[in-house]
Scaffold this motif. Structure first.
Motif, PDB file in Angstrom:
ATOM      1  N   LEU A  82       0.833  -1.196   0.000  1.00 49.67           N
ATOM      2  CA  LEU A  82       0.000   0.000   0.000  1.00 49.67           C
ATOM      3  C   LEU A  82       0.873   1.252   0.000  1.00 49.67           C
ATOM      4  O   LEU A  82       1.986   1.239   0.545  1.00 49.67           O
ATOM      5  CB  LEU A  82      -0.893   0.025   1.248  1.00 49.67           C
ATOM      6  CG  LEU A  82      -1.708  -1.232   1.532  1.00 49.67           C
ATOM      7  CD1 LEU A  82      -2.442  -1.088   2.845  1.00 49.67           C
ATOM      8  CD2 LEU A  82      -2.666  -1.524   0.399  1.00 49.67           C
ATOM      9  N   LYS A  83       0.356   2.326  -0.559  1.00 48.56           N
ATOM     10  CA  LYS A  83       1.068   3.603  -0.565  1.00 48.56           C
ATOM     11  C   LYS A  83       0.076   4.702  -0.239  1.00 48.56           C
ATOM     12  O   LYS A  83      -1.032   4.720  -0.761  1.00 48.56           O
ATOM     13  CB  LYS A  83       1.712   3.864  -1.925  1.00 48.56           C
ATOM     14  CG  LYS A  83       2.539   5.137  -1.958  1.00 48.56           C
ATOM     15  CD  LYS A  83       3.228   5.294  -3.303  1.00 48.56           C
ATOM     16  CE  LYS A  83       4.225   6.424  -3.286  1.00 48.56           C
ATOM     17  NZ  LYS A  83       3.716   7.722  -3.541  1.00 48.56           N
ATOM     18  N   ASP A  84       0.503   5.603   0.640  1.00 53.18           N
ATOM     19  CA  ASP A  84      -0.296   6.788   0.910  1.00 53.18           C
ATOM     20  C   ASP A  84       0.624   8.006   0.849  1.00 53.18           C
ATOM     21  O   ASP A  84       1.765   7.900   0.412  1.00 53.18           O
ATOM     22  CB  ASP A  84      -1.046   6.673   2.244  1.00 53.18           C
ATOM     23  CG  ASP A  84      -0.129   6.556   3.447  1.00 53.18           C
ATOM     24  OD1 ASP A  84       1.030   7.023   3.387  1.00 53.18           O
ATOM     25  OD2 ASP A  84      -0.558   6.005   4.469  1.00 53.18           O
ATOM     26  N   GLU A  85       0.154   9.135   1.278  1.00 52.64           N
ATOM     27  CA  GLU A  85       0.917  10.381   1.137  1.00 52.64           C
ATOM     28  C   GLU A  85       1.602  10.803   2.432  1.00 52.64           C
ATOM     29  O   GLU A  85       1.940  11.966   2.591  1.00 52.64           O
ATOM     30  CB  GLU A  85      -0.014  11.492   0.638  1.00 52.64           C
ATOM     31  CG  GLU A  85      -0.683  11.182  -0.692  1.00 52.64           C
ATOM     32  CD  GLU A  85       0.305  10.873  -1.810  1.00 52.64           C
ATOM     33  OE1 GLU A  85       1.346  11.545  -1.913  1.00 52.64           O
ATOM     34  OE2 GLU A  85       0.032   9.918  -2.581  1.00 52.64           O
ATOM     35  N   THR A  86       1.849   9.884   3.361  1.00 48.96           N
ATOM     36  CA  THR A  86       2.494  10.236   4.624  1.00 48.96           C
ATOM     37  C   THR A  86       4.011  10.216   4.491  1.00 48.96           C
ATOM     38  O   THR A  86       4.558   9.895   3.440  1.00 48.96           O
ATOM     39  CB  THR A  86       2.069   9.261   5.738  1.00 48.96           C
ATOM     40  OG1 THR A  86       2.553   7.953   5.404  1.00 48.96           O
ATOM     41  CG2 THR A  86       0.561   9.233   5.917  1.00 48.96           C
ATOM     42  N   PRO A  89       5.403   6.260   3.502  1.00 44.13           N
ATOM     43  CA  PRO A  89       4.195   5.986   2.733  1.00 44.13           C
ATOM     44  C   PRO A  89       3.870   4.527   2.457  1.00 44.13           C
ATOM     45  O   PRO A  89       2.774   4.228   2.019  1.00 44.13           O
ATOM     46  CB  PRO A  89       4.451   6.719   1.410  1.00 44.13           C
ATOM     47  CG  PRO A  89       5.933   6.711   1.272  1.00 44.13           C
ATOM     48  CD  PRO A  89       6.463   6.821   2.689  1.00 44.13           C
ATOM     49  N   PHE A  90       4.795   3.595   2.666  1.00 45.56           N
ATOM     50  CA  PHE A  90       4.533   2.212   2.265  1.00 45.56           C
ATOM     51  C   PHE A  90       4.161   1.344   3.455  1.00 45.56           C
ATOM     52  O   PHE A  90       4.752   1.458   4.530  1.00 45.56           O
ATOM     53  CB  PHE A  90       5.749   1.621   1.547  1.00 45.56           C
ATOM     54  CG  PHE A  90       6.060   2.326   0.259  1.00 45.56           C
ATOM     55  CD1 PHE A  90       5.292   2.103  -0.873  1.00 45.56           C
ATOM     56  CD2 PHE A  90       7.113   3.216   0.176  1.00 45.56           C
ATOM     57  CE1 PHE A  90       5.551   2.756  -2.062  1.00 45.56           C
ATOM     58  CE2 PHE A  90       7.392   3.881  -1.004  1.00 45.56           C
ATOM     59  CZ  PHE A  90       6.608   3.650  -2.127  1.00 45.56           C
ATOM     60  N   SER A  91       3.187   0.475   3.255  1.00 49.33           N
ATOM     61  CA  SER A  91       2.786  -0.485   4.284  1.00 49.33           C
ATOM     62  C   SER A  91       2.200  -1.713   3.587  1.00 49.33           C
ATOM     63  O   SER A  91       2.044  -1.739   2.367  1.00 49.33           O
ATOM     64  CB  SER A  91       1.774   0.134   5.251  1.00 49.33           C
ATOM     65  OG  SER A  91       0.604   0.515   4.568  1.00 49.33           O
TER      66      SER A  91
END
Length: 138
Positions: A82-86, A89-91
């Motif tokens: 998963l990638k988000d904008e934090t 970002p990867f989890s």
């Protein structure tokens, strides 16, 4: 704690590299999965899914036997990157699909829940990775 065994694998080149186990049974080219990438190879999530599904199926069969249930089972692990904008970002996220023969749905669900509490992979991920459990029976 007593160490039962230790497995070793060495990777060079990261996601576009090569991984090999100490005994040579795993000897794979790695590549980043992508619709644009035409290279052939495995990836860390695929390898993790293989290990987790094997461990979880072993835990499930141990728990079933302990509870005096005779089952046939298979586990399909889906491991998503998963990638988000934090800032980090990867989890990962995991869905474990348990397919069980020999017990009714309610018993199968309880066995899977108990196996999730017993499996070393599940313990390692607890409170760190979202793991969903899905159960189907025949």
């Amino acid at each position: 704690m007593v160490v039962l065994f230790t497995s070793k694998a060495t990777t060079s080149g990261g996601r576009e590299g090569h991984v090999k186990s100490e005994d040579g049974l795993i000897d794979l080219q790695l590549t980043t999965p992508s619709a644009l990438n035409k290279k052939t190879g495995s990836n860390p999530e695929q390898l993790f899914a293989a290990g987790y599904s094997a461990c979880f199926d072993g835990a499930l069969n141990f728990i079933a036997k302990k509870n005096k249930h005779k089952i046939e089972s298979s586990i399909t692990a889906e491991v998503s990157l998963l990638k988000d904008e934090t800032e980090s970002p990867f989890s990962l996220a995991v869905t474990l699909n348990a397919h069980i023969k020999g017990v009714p749905q309610d018993v199968a669900v309880e066995l899977v829940k108990e196996a999730h509490g017993f499996c070393p992979y599940s313990k390692a991920l607890r409170n760190n990775v979202d793991v969903k459990l899905k159960v189907s029976v025949e």
